[in-house]
Design a protein around this motif. Sequence first.
Motif, mmCIF file in Angstrom:
data_model
loop_
_atom_site.group_PDB
_atom_site.id
_atom_site.type_symbol
_atom_site.label_atom_id
_atom_site.label_comp_id
_atom_site.label_asym_id
_atom_site.label_seq_id
_atom_site.Cartn_x
_atom_site.Cartn_y
_atom_site.Cartn_z
ATOM 1 N N ASN A 89 0.804 -1.222 0.000
ATOM 2 C CA ASN A 89 0.000 0.000 0.000
ATOM 3 C C ASN A 89 0.833 1.266 0.000
ATOM 4 O O ASN A 89 0.276 2.363 0.022
ATOM 5 N N GLN A 90 2.131 1.135 0.001
ATOM 6 C CA GLN A 90 2.983 2.313 0.096
ATOM 7 C C GLN A 90 2.728 3.266 -1.072
ATOM 8 O O GLN A 90 2.746 2.857 -2.234
ATOM 9 N N GLY A 91 2.461 4.508 -0.735
ATOM 10 C CA GLY A 91 2.192 5.495 -1.783
ATOM 11 C C GLY A 91 0.726 5.651 -2.118
ATOM 12 O O GLY A 91 0.333 6.600 -2.793
ATOM 13 N N LEU A 92 -0.099 4.724 -1.642
ATOM 14 C CA LEU A 92 -1.540 4.839 -1.864
ATOM 15 C C LEU A 92 -2.053 6.031 -1.063
ATOM 16 O O LEU A 92 -1.605 6.266 0.066
ATOM 17 N N GLN A 93 -2.963 6.782 -1.633
ATOM 18 C CA GLN A 93 -3.510 7.932 -0.908
ATOM 19 C C GLN A 93 -5.021 7.982 -1.058
ATOM 20 O O GLN A 93 -5.570 7.557 -2.069
ATOM 21 N N ASP A 94 -5.650 8.527 -0.029
ATOM 22 C CA ASP A 94 -7.099 8.702 0.013
ATOM 23 C C ASP A 94 -7.382 10.149 0.348
ATOM 24 O O ASP A 94 -6.728 10.708 1.229
ATOM 25 N N LEU A 95 -8.350 10.727 -0.304
ATOM 26 C CA LEU A 95 -8.834 12.042 0.113
ATOM 27 C C LEU A 95 -10.315 11.914 0.438
ATOM 28 O O LEU A 95 -11.092 11.435 -0.392
ATOM 29 N N TRP A 96 -10.668 12.311 1.650
ATOM 30 C CA TRP A 96 -12.078 12.305 2.057
ATOM 31 C C TRP A 96 -12.518 13.748 2.237
ATOM 32 O O TRP A 96 -11.865 14.512 2.962
ATOM 33 N N ILE A 97 -13.605 14.095 1.614
ATOM 34 C CA ILE A 97 -14.208 15.410 1.834
ATOM 35 C C ILE A 97 -15.582 15.157 2.453
ATOM 36 O O ILE A 97 -16.486 14.636 1.781
ATOM 37 N N LEU A 98 -15.711 15.486 3.733
ATOM 38 C CA LEU A 98 -16.953 15.208 4.448
ATOM 39 C C LEU A 98 -17.936 16.359 4.261
ATOM 40 O O LEU A 98 -17.548 17.530 4.340
ATOM 41 N N ARG A 99 -19.172 15.997 4.047
ATOM 42 C CA ARG A 99 -20.216 17.009 3.838
ATOM 43 C C ARG A 99 -21.288 16.893 4.907
ATOM 44 O O ARG A 99 -21.599 15.784 5.349
ATOM 45 N N ARG A 100 -21.837 18.040 5.263
ATOM 46 C CA ARG A 100 -22.973 17.997 6.177
ATOM 47 C C ARG A 100 -24.164 17.440 5.408
ATOM 48 O O ARG A 100 -24.406 17.811 4.255
ATOM 49 N N THR A 101 -24.905 16.561 6.044
ATOM 50 C CA THR A 101 -26.038 15.931 5.361
ATOM 51 C C THR A 101 -27.346 16.299 6.054
ATOM 52 O O THR A 101 -27.364 16.721 7.206
#
Lengths: 542, 450
Positions: free
Chosen positions: B153-165
């Motif tokens: 998994n080295q170098g794997l990246q995740d971006l989470w943008i949380l929204r109000r629901t």
Amino acid sequence: MHGKRGFLPVVSSVLGGLLLLAISANVSPCYGYFMDKQVDKVVNAWSRFDRFLSTFDPAGRYVRQPVERQVPALTFRGFLRQWSDIQLSGDRRIGNRQKDFRFSQMQNLLELELHYQVSPNIEITNINNFMYDSVYNWQDSAGLFAPRTSETFRAYHNFERIVRELYISYRTHNLDVVLGKQQIAWGKMDGQFIDVINGMDRRESVQLEASDYEWRRLPAWMANVTYFFGANSLNFLWIPNFEQDRNPVPGSPWYSPLASPRDTETKAILDGRQDATGDQFRETKRPSTGDFGDHQYGLRLDVSMEPLTWGLIYYYAWNKNPTSFIVDRDIDAAGDPYLIFQPRFTRLHHLGITADYASALSNMPLVGELPIVLRVEGLWTKDVPFADFDHQDRARDGYLNSGIIRRDTLRAAIALEFAFPGNTSAIIQPSLLYTFDWRRNLGGGFGGGIGDEMSLLPVMFIGRPFRFTRDRLRLELTVVPVISLPQKKWQGIKTKFVSSYRFSQFITGRLIYTAFSSGDRTDLYGQYNKWDNIGWELSYEF
Amino acid sequence: MNGRFFSLTVWALLSSLALPTAGAAEQNGDPRKTWKTVAELSETEKARLDLRVDTPRDTTIPYLPAEAYPFEPPYTAEEMGYRAMEFPHIARWSHAMADVFGAITSTGFLDEGITLAYSHYIPDEYGVPGQLSMAPGDAYFRMVFFYTYPPENQGLQDLWILRRTDKEETTKLDNFIYSPNLRRVRRQPQPRRDARFPNNVQTFDDVVGRDAWEFSWRLLGTDVLHETIRFPNTRPTVTLATPDGSFNEVPSDQIKMLGDTYPHYTEDGGVSCYVVEATRKEDWLPHYRMSRLIYWFDQHSFYPLRIEQYDNDNQLRMIEVRNAYLANPALEERGYAGLFTLYYDLALDLMSYSAHDAHWVKKWAPEDRETMFEPDFMRRSWLKYPLKSQSLVYSPEKFFLRPHLDLDKFPQDRNVTIPTELAHRYRLQEEAGHLVFDSSSPLIEVKAPQ
């Protein structure tokens, strides 16, 4: 020939072993309490082995970690992969091929990747691949003789192939400058649409999968500069070094059975026992790295407008495959006319778009909320050269012409990805290859329909891990039918079934069944309907 | 008949293993009991509580209580639920950390990883008021995860943008991944909120937190917890990191439930908790795989130290226990962040953990805010703020113990059925002081009933 006999028992054993492995991995040792003592012992032995395997990382422990401790600025990783495919059909002649081999690949690939952090902003990266494919030595086959044309099919033996990537990168908040040998992926679909920057090693022909692009792309020396502004970016590429596609050559497992001459004749020509007959081809003219006018340039704009992201690309490139232009006509000893071709690479203008959009469908029956992603990629290419067989016939009749006409092409795909319960993902990706102003008797050209005006490839994918194996077992099915219109209609279907099992976080095994069904013997997939195979991959990452 | 007898035996056996400590018991009058139902609470205890279920509503947003946040005593169960929203799994303020995680099966198959997490809390105001200041559909939290271990998994990246629901704006997350193999940033469908991550116990909602307005709240009583995360006797120390890269060897038995600075420990080291039930509202969360949760909130900051999840058949499916500490003192009682979290799936006998190491409260520079939390940044593979951690478990034998089952507590509200096989394994663990994977272990002495 090795591997010919007892094939089914071997496959049965492998499948049986893996099944037993999967089942026993999930039998709790406490069940043993209620079982016979012998079973208890087996289960416990497996449990111990499984625990041992889960932390088994000798290269990481004895190579990577000590090296990184000695040189803190160095990050070091790699993998060793054994990657074999065994054909399910026996010996036979198919078209012009002498298909007397069972293994179509037995590749052993060692990758070593090094990153050296010179300063917080400067890094040097080097990725090396050492590959040896033993199909040519391990089988006594008359149909496998590709190393006589290109040793690269058997082993990476030169700087060009061993040193895959070597670049220095300089980064600031707004700017990325990456100089050196590298590969650029502009596409993210199943199949290549705007992923056109690097050449590709297409030795596996129709079996080449998107998941293998990383190791099949042919990196090139280039300058890759990206300017970031807000959530957007502008990427500029200057590529002095041209790398063409490497297609299957005569004597390689996936060389098309439609390509003439026959294998026996090809070998006779290679041995010098026979002269080539028919049309003659001169040596291919390649773009020159030393000529500034021969360099390639790319530009890409990415814009983020959440939840939509989109991008535009332009690439002033060389066609990755040479086009054979008629340069002369002559008469052979028997009095028959023949043509003299000059293969050369031609310039192409690529214009493309990409976009993706995420949403969630509410109150869907059975599943409630259903998250989805829509992806789009399209590439319009101007003035793609196509061989025109009508023009070639006229040239043979004495009306000399290039034998080429130019057409614009479009290749595009729309993918819808769904996230179903149980970590099940499904993708439907209708894809289109289209030749503008198409007419009959055209050959193939970049981005156009496959031997036709248009080709439709509705790719379908479904995959999920299995909870009872603690998600270590994952099954995937991909189906790719090809329909070409208006002439060829159905061209066959490719089915790929993958079963992957994580023996540990370092070791993964995959069992892959690939089939090419139906379609006529001159069709894209139909020609390979005796190339159905089962493959396995065992990969250790450290 | 025999099976029932056997189950009862196991029940009794496990109950004996789940005994509370004497000091807490004395607090409750019963030498064995640390918990009280609402009916058993004293008038003094009730004075801090508002037992009403139907309270006045906010005039503009009807699903919010009318009383201004962060509320004053007496507290309703719903208000406690809102206060506990301050403490999702990932601290609700801008920070960087090394998130160490792993999972272990009942046979001891261990899977671990490290991701460097950079979080940017967008609203000007911290905490829940910040989230509520954003319009439904707007982003309020951005998180980037850069995987550094294992090598696959080295170098794997995740971006989470949380929204109000809310009921109309149901998209909670924009999710992008960068895969080194794919070499592109790819938008992903948001994970299903109730689906466990592969080979893990926790779901997406367990990680990002649940909104209080999606549940109905009810107070079950009080309890005193003495232990949440349990280290095995094979792991006497834990190595914890600081953001500057130094490491500290900490005796594992000295890691307290709410850190060293928490001022409200009971004399015997326990934490007094409110026990609150949250029942899913069908109109907010249709087709959700979980019907209700039971929380143990510390009585002062409302930090959830223990969370139980019940499926739609009302069976206990998952237990989450946490250790926390005051990671952001500027926020006072709202500044607690998880240090260790353990998730336990009873049906699968699967455990996963997370350790938030090298926690670094950050005020991101403008250029970081503008670049690092955008999808396109990930393809640069630029690890701007490297953090290190050595808190991986590394060995199956050193994994955390299964959490207390507390079978005796609140029996009228907690339906806990333990398979006999699991009961055996649990007993082996309790006797050995560490996980036991091998059924041939001499520790197994339990005989099947005749």
